[in-house]
Design an enzyme around this catalytic site. Sequence first.
Site, PDB file in Angstrom:
ATOM      1  N   ARG A  52       6.820 -33.354 -28.958  1.00  0.00           N
ATOM      2  CA  ARG A  52       5.397 -32.526 -28.677  1.00  0.00           C
ATOM      3  C   ARG A  52       5.571 -31.227 -29.444  1.00  0.00           C
ATOM      4  O   ARG A  52       4.888 -30.124 -29.267  1.00  0.00           O
ATOM      5  CB  ARG A  52       5.649 -32.147 -27.074  1.00  0.00           C
ATOM      6  CG  ARG A  52       5.351 -33.402 -26.167  1.00  0.00           C
ATOM      7  CD  ARG A  52       5.238 -32.936 -24.950  1.00  0.00           C
ATOM      8  NE  ARG A  52       6.508 -32.377 -24.371  1.00  0.00           N
ATOM      9  CZ  ARG A  52       6.959 -31.939 -23.059  1.00  0.00           C
ATOM     10  NH1 ARG A  52       6.399 -32.529 -21.980  1.00  0.00           N
ATOM     11  NH2 ARG A  52       7.925 -31.131 -22.814  1.00  0.00           N
ATOM     12  N   CYS A  53       6.189 -31.243 -30.511  1.00  0.00           N
ATOM     13  CA  CYS A  53       6.490 -30.167 -31.338  1.00  0.00           C
ATOM     14  C   CYS A  53       5.252 -30.187 -32.387  1.00  0.00           C
ATOM     15  O   CYS A  53       5.027 -31.101 -32.720  1.00  0.00           O
ATOM     16  CB  CYS A  53       8.086 -29.959 -32.076  1.00  0.00           C
ATOM     17  SG  CYS A  53       7.897 -28.924 -33.414  1.00  0.00           S
ATOM     18  N   GLY A  54       5.020 -28.978 -32.693  1.00  0.00           N
ATOM     19  CA  GLY A  54       3.813 -28.842 -33.894  1.00  0.00           C
ATOM     20  C   GLY A  54       4.234 -29.470 -35.287  1.00  0.00           C
ATOM     21  O   GLY A  54       3.543 -29.774 -35.869  1.00  0.00           O
ATOM     22  N   ALA A  56       6.073 -32.218 -35.352  1.00  0.00           N
ATOM     23  CA  ALA A  56       6.287 -33.803 -35.374  1.00  0.00           C
ATOM     24  C   ALA A  56       5.512 -34.467 -36.313  1.00  0.00           C
ATOM     25  O   ALA A  56       5.872 -35.774 -36.368  1.00  0.00           O
ATOM     26  CB  ALA A  56       5.604 -34.114 -33.869  1.00  0.00           C
TER      27      ALA A  56
END
Length: 173
Positions: A52-54, A56
């Site tokens: 869910r990281c930017g 990703a």
Amino acid sequence: MRRLLFALLLAGLSTGVEAGAIGARFDSIDGEVYALEEWRGRPVFVVNTASRCGFAHQFEGLQTLYDTYRDRGLVVLAIPSNDFRQELATEAEVKEFCEVNFFLDMPMTMITEIRGEAAHPFYRAVRDETGFEPSWNFNKVLIGPDGEVVETWGATTEPLAPEVIARIEELLD
């Protein structure tokens, strides 16, 4: 300290965090075990990831890197971590997310702690040797065929950045 990291890499590592876990291993997301001993003599590009990281979108670059260089010996190892509260809840969700969205087939571990005293022994050894500790998701550690840390990069360095490619190509057969 270089000998300690080399010993850890050669012995294999585990998601166990007990002190002195030299003979441990990384548990794979598929229920198997990755003993880094299997990859001795090859460069290993280790990246802590979070679905869910930017950052990703970097999964795509990691897979491209793996596809491009795996036949020449490169191992790309993804280490899902929830240390920054951006990973999915289960390994099954992580695996499905990565396969569906990025068609990943590179080695991937179970969700693993990467920071502080509870960090996996690999990350503790890297920190002790180099002072590098992941400050966010998608930090990168390049291990040379001899088991030594060659280079580290933060999250903003893309997997296909020229400086990453140059360092990897220096290590390939």
